[in-house]
Design a protein around this motif. Sequence first.
Motif, PDB file in Angstrom:
ATOM      1  N   TRP A   1       0.812  -1.216   0.000  1.00  0.00           N
ATOM      2  CA  TRP A   1       0.000   0.000   0.000  1.00  0.00           C
ATOM      3  C   TRP A   1       0.846   1.267   0.000  1.00  0.00           C
ATOM      4  O   TRP A   1       0.332   2.355   0.201  1.00  0.00           O
ATOM      5  CB  TRP A   1      -0.965  -0.009   1.187  1.00  0.00           C
ATOM      6  CG  TRP A   1      -1.936  -1.138   1.061  1.00  0.00           C
ATOM      7  CD1 TRP A   1      -1.967  -2.287   1.784  1.00  0.00           C
ATOM      8  CD2 TRP A   1      -2.974  -1.249   0.082  1.00  0.00           C
ATOM      9  NE1 TRP A   1      -2.956  -3.114   1.339  1.00  0.00           N
ATOM     10  CE2 TRP A   1      -3.603  -2.498   0.295  1.00  0.00           C
ATOM     11  CE3 TRP A   1      -3.442  -0.426  -0.948  1.00  0.00           C
ATOM     12  CZ2 TRP A   1      -4.669  -2.932  -0.483  1.00  0.00           C
ATOM     13  CZ3 TRP A   1      -4.503  -0.858  -1.712  1.00  0.00           C
ATOM     14  CH2 TRP A   1      -5.103  -2.096  -1.482  1.00  0.00           C
TER      15      TRP A   1
ATOM     16  N   THR B   1      -1.167   3.189   6.579  1.00  0.00           N
ATOM     17  CA  THR B   1      -2.053   2.138   6.084  1.00  0.00           C
ATOM     18  C   THR B   1      -1.664   0.809   6.706  1.00  0.00           C
ATOM     19  O   THR B   1      -0.521   0.362   6.554  1.00  0.00           O
ATOM     20  CB  THR B   1      -1.962   2.034   4.547  1.00  0.00           C
ATOM     21  OG1 THR B   1      -2.225   3.313   3.977  1.00  0.00           O
ATOM     22  CG2 THR B   1      -2.982   1.028   4.027  1.00  0.00           C
TER      23      THR B   1
ATOM     24  N   GLN C   1      -4.926   6.422  -3.524  1.00  0.00           N
ATOM     25  CA  GLN C   1      -4.322   7.269  -2.500  1.00  0.00           C
ATOM     26  C   GLN C   1      -5.361   8.163  -1.831  1.00  0.00           C
ATOM     27  O   GLN C   1      -5.367   8.305  -0.598  1.00  0.00           O
ATOM     28  CB  GLN C   1      -3.219   8.130  -3.114  1.00  0.00           C
ATOM     29  CG  GLN C   1      -2.444   8.930  -2.066  1.00  0.00           C
ATOM     30  CD  GLN C   1      -1.377   9.806  -2.684  1.00  0.00           C
ATOM     31  OE1 GLN C   1      -1.662  10.592  -3.585  1.00  0.00           O
ATOM     32  NE2 GLN C   1      -0.146   9.677  -2.204  1.00  0.00           N
TER      33      GLN C   1
ATOM     34  N   LEU D   1      -6.632  -4.282   5.561  1.00  0.00           N
ATOM     35  CA  LEU D   1      -7.608  -3.214   5.444  1.00  0.00           C
ATOM     36  C   LEU D   1      -8.970  -3.677   5.955  1.00  0.00           C
ATOM     37  O   LEU D   1      -9.300  -4.863   5.891  1.00  0.00           O
ATOM     38  CB  LEU D   1      -7.757  -2.787   3.980  1.00  0.00           C
ATOM     39  CG  LEU D   1      -6.501  -2.317   3.245  1.00  0.00           C
ATOM     40  CD1 LEU D   1      -6.875  -1.858   1.839  1.00  0.00           C
ATOM     41  CD2 LEU D   1      -5.820  -1.197   4.003  1.00  0.00           C
TER      42      LEU D   1
ATOM     43  N   LEU E   1      -8.040   6.102   6.141  1.00  0.00           N
ATOM     44  CA  LEU E   1      -7.053   5.597   7.087  1.00  0.00           C
ATOM     45  C   LEU E   1      -6.010   6.622   7.500  1.00  0.00           C
ATOM     46  O   LEU E   1      -5.307   6.419   8.498  1.00  0.00           O
ATOM     47  CB  LEU E   1      -6.335   4.375   6.485  1.00  0.00           C
ATOM     48  CG  LEU E   1      -7.225   3.190   6.110  1.00  0.00           C
ATOM     49  CD1 LEU E   1      -6.409   2.139   5.375  1.00  0.00           C
ATOM     50  CD2 LEU E   1      -7.877   2.589   7.339  1.00  0.00           C
TER      51      LEU E   1
ATOM     52  N   LEU F   1      -7.448   5.964   0.517  1.00  0.00           N
ATOM     53  CA  LEU F   1      -6.714   5.514   1.701  1.00  0.00           C
ATOM     54  C   LEU F   1      -6.446   6.677   2.658  1.00  0.00           C
ATOM     55  O   LEU F   1      -6.545   6.518   3.881  1.00  0.00           O
ATOM     56  CB  LEU F   1      -5.401   4.850   1.283  1.00  0.00           C
ATOM     57  CG  LEU F   1      -5.551   3.518   0.543  1.00  0.00           C
ATOM     58  CD1 LEU F   1      -4.198   3.024   0.048  1.00  0.00           C
ATOM     59  CD2 LEU F   1      -6.194   2.462   1.447  1.00  0.00           C
ATOM     60  N   ARG F   2      -6.083   7.837   2.123  1.00  0.00           N
ATOM     61  CA  ARG F   2      -5.859   8.993   2.999  1.00  0.00           C
ATOM     62  C   ARG F   2      -7.171   9.418   3.666  1.00  0.00           C
ATOM     63  O   ARG F   2      -7.175   9.822   4.831  1.00  0.00           O
ATOM     64  CB  ARG F   2      -5.291  10.160   2.193  1.00  0.00           C
ATOM     65  CG  ARG F   2      -3.916   9.924   1.614  1.00  0.00           C
ATOM     66  CD  ARG F   2      -2.849   9.857   2.705  1.00  0.00           C
ATOM     67  NE  ARG F   2      -1.512   9.778   2.124  1.00  0.00           N
ATOM     68  CZ  ARG F   2      -0.884   8.653   1.825  1.00  0.00           C
ATOM     69  NH1 ARG F   2      -1.481   7.489   2.047  1.00  0.00           N
ATOM     70  NH2 ARG F   2       0.328   8.673   1.299  1.00  0.00           N
TER      71      ARG F   2
END
Length: 991
Positions: free
Chosen positions: A851, A932, A921, A936, A928, A924-925
Amino acid sequence: MFNPKPTSLPRPANPVRAAELRQEWLAAANEFGPEDAAFVRKQANDPVAAPVLEAIFGNSPFLTRLVFAHPEIVRIFMEQGAGPAVVYAGAAIQHPASTEAGDLPRMLRQAKARTALAVALADLTDAWTLAQVVTALSTFADACVRTAVETLLHVAHGDGRIRLADPKNPMGDCGYFVLAMGKLGANELNYSSDIDLIVLFDPKRLPYIGTKSPQEFAVNLTKDLVQILQERTGDGYVFRTDLRLRPDPGSTTIALSREAARIYYESYGQNWERAAMIKARYVAGDRVAADEFLRDLQPFLWRKSLDFYALQDIHSIKRQIYAYRGGGVIQVPGHNIKLGRGGIREIEFFVQTQQLIWGGRLPDTRAPQTLEALDALTQRGFVAASVRDDLAAAYRFLRHLEHRLQMVADEQTQSLPADPAKLAAIATFAGYDDRAQFEADVAAALRTVEAHYAALFEDAPSLAIEGNLVFTGTDDDPDTMATLRRLGFTDPSAVAAAVRAWHRGRYRATRSDRARQLLTEIMPSLLTAFGKTAQPDAAFLRFDQCLAEQQSGVQLLSVFQANPHLLDLVAEIMGDAPRLADHLARNPALLDYVLEPDFYGAISNLAGMRTDLDRSLAAADSYESTLDLCRRWANDQRFRIGVQTLRGLITPHQAARNFSDVAEAVLVGLVPRVALEFENQFGRVADGTLALLAYGKLGSGELTPTSDLDLVVIYNGPADGRSQGGPRSLPMQAYYMRFVQRLITALTLLTREGVLYNVDLRLRPSGQQGPLACSLEAFAKYQRENAWTWEHMALTRARVVQGAPELATQIEQTVHEILVGRREPAVLLAEVADMRARMRKEHTRTDQDPWSLKHRPGGLIDGEFIVQYLLLGNNSAIPAPGSDAHLNAQAAIERLAKAGALPQTAADTLSKGLALWSSLQVMLRLTLGDDTPATLPLGLKTKLVAVTGAKDFPDLQKIMRQTSADIYALFQDMIELPAAALDRTPSGTAS
């Protein structure tokens, strides 16, 4: 839509008695003055006047008495109209300076009788609308209260108890004031209404010089006021007066000090008192003191955060009214059209509860008048237009009927007669020829109101669910365990233990009885919502942690009770987006924003955001308030973008653009306000200008939810310039460096509303060794002579986001000149390869992280290096100065392909690959943050699959591996392998 069918002028319910009274009135003409006697005799066969008098004589004993007592009112009404009649009726209320206290009660009572008749004539004949009728009644009541207070103050001054500042203006600066409440406060007084008053005084202002205390004086003055208004004499009464809306009426005096009232509301005030204070206004006494008190009360009344506890609390009052009054069943005979189900009170509560909810944020929804407030709520989208129309029609119909009920005998009643004959008489007086139609219309009005009221908050959340939910005692209930498993929880004992801990008040948020009551009511909905997430136990655990962080739980839980659908969103966030969950835990007021009608609507572009932010900042009354309002606005916007992204309403690419627009709007809105504050201390530099050059993801319009703002601050002005106009003067360079420090503080300072952004200035000339702000000349010189190649690569994404237009143009031209400058191809290639090799050594561990979308071989950095390397080596692909075409990698790839610098197949590979990494990205930002985990959340995996178009998660992993291989192969072919073949040492600086 509710559409009643009464005729305009009512027939006499008792035509025989009406005929008799007409003859009696004709005979009584001999006792009237000449003008009135002539009018009475003339009207005997007048086709206009006769039906009006029959409507009164055949329906209302009270109005009949007034007609006999005041024929001049009937005459003026018939000859001149409603307005002159009402003006004449109240004209006898003289200025207190010429009124003896002993004469005042009779004068007011006679004026009340004349006014009651004049207004009734205007109402019965439809000469006036409902709004005109209630306004006239309220205006007259105001005049009576004001005249009484003026007279009493004048008398007190005359007998030496007070010393008025101006005896000709007794109320001015007297320290004693009266607030109108209820229907009088809203200028909606009904025909035979009580008037609700609150009497307060300021002992520091009250010019009392007697032998008792100021409070005793104020209390005695209030007793005299009430006696003047409501004592029944041979002339009747003026208004029944109710003082019970004051703070804690069971234990306070009828006149209360202003400070005691303020402390009460701030410390103990309840939501029903907030609802009552919506209608509060000054009516008599010291206006300045009254206005100050009402202004002090604004934070209690209008709270910035949506307060849905109001819904449940006011609704419980409604149920108490049912229990006390015996309402609750819609049956027309005997029904109370004010307090009963579907009555006037439900319309008022429908409006007031939403005013309490939205009024803190939206001042235009605060109107005290019911119909005006309903219109405002409709304009804001909180009430549908059809609902507004239904309720407005029902309100007018029921108020019209209320007036007819009260006109019969001047009684404060809202109950329809239970007796069929009396009910038929009321139907006739209300303008109906047929009692059945009247009952049908009344029932339709009540059902219409009931339906809309119930849709708002009538039905409490059901505690029923298929299976037990018992959390009492210490042991797990077996049936409850089974229910939790059926809902989707794998560890029901842990869930049950957490719920029991809530009810025992282990968290501050659940220590009040109200909070625990709300938990009980929402528990089925809450557990069902978390059970629907991909990982119910993990989602529930995060919610438990969120609850543990709250200082108070009642408001948050009340929001959930009033809006059960919010639980689905919260559960989704808790289950699939831990970062958003943490953010929501710290800022639960963000849920208020979700409830606004346009939350899920299209997100504004940059221009719209700038306008919206300016509108928000216009309410700031200090620099600190500006910082807080800016943070609140940005938090609201970023949360909205995040939720829409999480729910698939916008793509990650759109979200990145929106996040960038929010940041740019903040900079554009905040910089001038920081400058204004700064200038108060240091003045301004004559002919000095400043601009912000954005780099990185802000520069390219691809900001993620956790991105810093990469900025370089550039100024321009006379070389020997100094600031002028402030207490301190600084040389230009020191001035702008100090300003940058102030700006960074404004952006990064942790206030009660959080932090706006972290700021990174390391891309400025000479990096951390360079000044925080540099001149345009120094910037250009550094970029031409000293900048490293990687700095020019970063410059490919740079753009001016805020600043003086002339300076912005100069910066853009300078950037363009640097980017199109001549470079030795071999040197450029070697330096780009060398820079990437050194970065790869620094991130050997993250290279192995699946990730690590940025640093992995074939990841974001490899792709961006390819684009930036090719841009620096192909001048034709560099956009013209001021163009937005350079803002992101996708546009750059298209230009490079068009310029022939990148084969189309390679362009497609690069474009598709960078789009994948950018989408992942952003997600995920958003969910999380920057860290990361290896594993998940299951729900997040599903969302990643959806935004990338993969078939399932294994397919997404396969696509990611292939994308990495494809981009890395391009990097090797274009940069790494050709650089290795050069067999030379890079110089490290730009040519």
